[in-house]
Design an enzyme around this catalytic site. Sequence first.
Site, mmCIF file in Angstrom:
data_model
loop_
_atom_site.group_PDB
_atom_site.id
_atom_site.type_symbol
_atom_site.label_atom_id
_atom_site.label_comp_id
_atom_site.label_asym_id
_atom_site.label_seq_id
_atom_site.Cartn_x
_atom_site.Cartn_y
_atom_site.Cartn_z
ATOM 1 N N HIS A 1 -15.949 -3.297 4.018
ATOM 2 C CA HIS A 1 -15.408 -4.010 5.186
ATOM 3 C C HIS A 1 -16.454 -4.072 6.301
ATOM 4 O O HIS A 1 -16.699 -5.133 6.893
ATOM 5 C CB HIS A 1 -14.164 -3.299 5.717
ATOM 6 C CG HIS A 1 -12.905 -3.566 4.965
ATOM 7 N ND1 HIS A 1 -12.608 -2.969 3.773
ATOM 8 C CD2 HIS A 1 -11.834 -4.371 5.256
ATOM 9 C CE1 HIS A 1 -11.426 -3.375 3.345
ATOM 10 N NE2 HIS A 1 -10.930 -4.232 4.219
ATOM 11 N N HIS B 1 -0.579 -6.036 5.961
ATOM 12 C CA HIS B 1 -1.531 -5.986 4.852
ATOM 13 C C HIS B 1 -0.829 -5.982 3.503
ATOM 14 O O HIS B 1 -1.392 -5.561 2.496
ATOM 15 C CB HIS B 1 -2.446 -4.774 5.017
ATOM 16 C CG HIS B 1 -3.221 -4.818 6.294
ATOM 17 N ND1 HIS B 1 -4.421 -5.486 6.414
ATOM 18 C CD2 HIS B 1 -2.929 -4.347 7.528
ATOM 19 C CE1 HIS B 1 -4.846 -5.399 7.667
ATOM 20 N NE2 HIS B 1 -3.969 -4.712 8.358
ATOM 21 N N HIS C 1 -8.944 -4.277 12.344
ATOM 22 C CA HIS C 1 -8.316 -3.447 11.311
ATOM 23 C C HIS C 1 -9.138 -2.186 11.030
ATOM 24 O O HIS C 1 -8.574 -1.111 10.793
ATOM 25 C CB HIS C 1 -8.161 -4.284 10.035
ATOM 26 C CG HIS C 1 -7.580 -3.563 8.873
ATOM 27 N ND1 HIS C 1 -6.451 -2.771 8.958
ATOM 28 C CD2 HIS C 1 -7.973 -3.510 7.560
ATOM 29 C CE1 HIS C 1 -6.169 -2.269 7.769
ATOM 30 N NE2 HIS C 1 -7.087 -2.690 6.912
ATOM 31 N N HIS D 1 -3.255 -11.883 2.659
ATOM 32 C CA HIS D 1 -3.442 -11.667 4.098
ATOM 33 C C HIS D 1 -4.921 -11.689 4.477
ATOM 34 O O HIS D 1 -5.806 -11.551 3.631
ATOM 35 C CB HIS D 1 -2.831 -10.322 4.521
ATOM 36 C CG HIS D 1 -3.537 -9.140 3.930
ATOM 37 N ND1 HIS D 1 -3.277 -8.677 2.658
ATOM 38 C CD2 HIS D 1 -4.525 -8.327 4.419
ATOM 39 C CE1 HIS D 1 -4.042 -7.631 2.403
ATOM 40 N NE2 HIS D 1 -4.819 -7.407 3.441
ATOM 41 N N TRP E 1 0.839 -1.189 0.000
ATOM 42 C CA TRP E 1 0.000 0.000 0.000
ATOM 43 C C TRP E 1 0.880 1.247 0.000
ATOM 44 O O TRP E 1 1.843 1.325 0.762
ATOM 45 C CB TRP E 1 -0.908 0.020 1.229
ATOM 46 C CG TRP E 1 -2.145 -0.793 1.055
ATOM 47 C CD1 TRP E 1 -2.290 -2.112 1.308
ATOM 48 C CD2 TRP E 1 -3.411 -0.326 0.583
ATOM 49 N NE1 TRP E 1 -3.575 -2.512 1.033
ATOM 50 C CE2 TRP E 1 -4.287 -1.427 0.590
ATOM 51 C CE3 TRP E 1 -3.890 0.916 0.168
ATOM 52 C CZ2 TRP E 1 -5.607 -1.330 0.176
ATOM 53 C CZ3 TRP E 1 -5.218 1.022 -0.239
ATOM 54 C CH2 TRP E 1 -6.062 -0.087 -0.230
ATOM 55 N N GLU F 1 -7.572 -11.194 1.401
ATOM 56 C CA GLU F 1 -7.231 -10.302 0.293
ATOM 57 C C GLU F 1 -5.903 -10.688 -0.355
ATOM 58 O O GLU F 1 -5.055 -11.331 0.266
ATOM 59 C CB GLU F 1 -7.169 -8.850 0.787
ATOM 60 C CG GLU F 1 -8.529 -8.341 1.268
ATOM 61 C CD GLU F 1 -8.482 -7.027 2.020
ATOM 62 O OE1 GLU F 1 -9.486 -6.295 1.988
ATOM 63 O OE2 GLU F 1 -7.439 -6.743 2.673
ATOM 64 N N ASP G 1 -7.711 -9.796 6.998
ATOM 65 C CA ASP G 1 -8.026 -8.658 7.860
ATOM 66 C C ASP G 1 -8.767 -9.172 9.084
ATOM 67 O O ASP G 1 -9.722 -9.950 8.949
ATOM 68 C CB ASP G 1 -8.958 -7.672 7.147
ATOM 69 C CG ASP G 1 -8.267 -6.853 6.079
ATOM 70 O OD1 ASP G 1 -7.024 -6.909 5.987
ATOM 71 O OD2 ASP G 1 -8.980 -6.159 5.332
#
Length: 213
Positions: free
Chosen positions: A160, A49, A59, A53, A19, A172, A55
């Site tokens: 989410h 992340h 998170h 992975h 990210w 994800e 969540d």
Amino acid sequence: MSTKWIDITQPFNNQIAHWPGDTPFSYEISYTKAKTGSVNIGKITTSLHTGTHVDSPFHFDDHGEQIHELDVDIFIGRALVIDVSSLEHIGPQQLEAYRLGGAERLLLRTTTRSEPTLFPGKVTPLDLALGPFLKKKGIFLLGVDVPSVDTLDSKNMEVHHSLHKNNIHILENIILDHVESGLYEMIALPLLIEGADGSPVRAVIRPIEERRM
């Protein structure tokens, strides 16, 4: 069909995408066998992340469950892979075209080709109504082949939250472009990290019956 396990995990290496602004993955040998006299010892640095992975609800919810509080049974069992890469939007109306019965976990192939070293410019939007829709179908885990179930510029993480309110867990950054649609057995166990908001997983699947979508 082959009964061998199929790896759907993004490989961790120093080129893997992360990210923007988050901690990149890195691996290095901290101590070599030449120095220790007996062993090589490696060290990793990473965001939780990056790569494939899970969540945890923590998170995106300060009061949500943390990784160590999640039941491992969530991440082991029947998973249905479907190819939705031709769709520009994914919601209940689109998924009604697929046979979703018999799988507690749904893995969406939203792209035609995975590029683990490139962070995507956009992802296929998921509809907020997917939460209650998937719950009604008996699905409690949703996996996607992109970094997030929300759009990449989302600040309120609406998808989410919708999934969480309907007791649906999130996986994800899986890789599905080498996988046929169908029903599989899946193992995607998160690490037992106390207090964590997420965890890398080694995700693998193997077919348990022929069933093309």
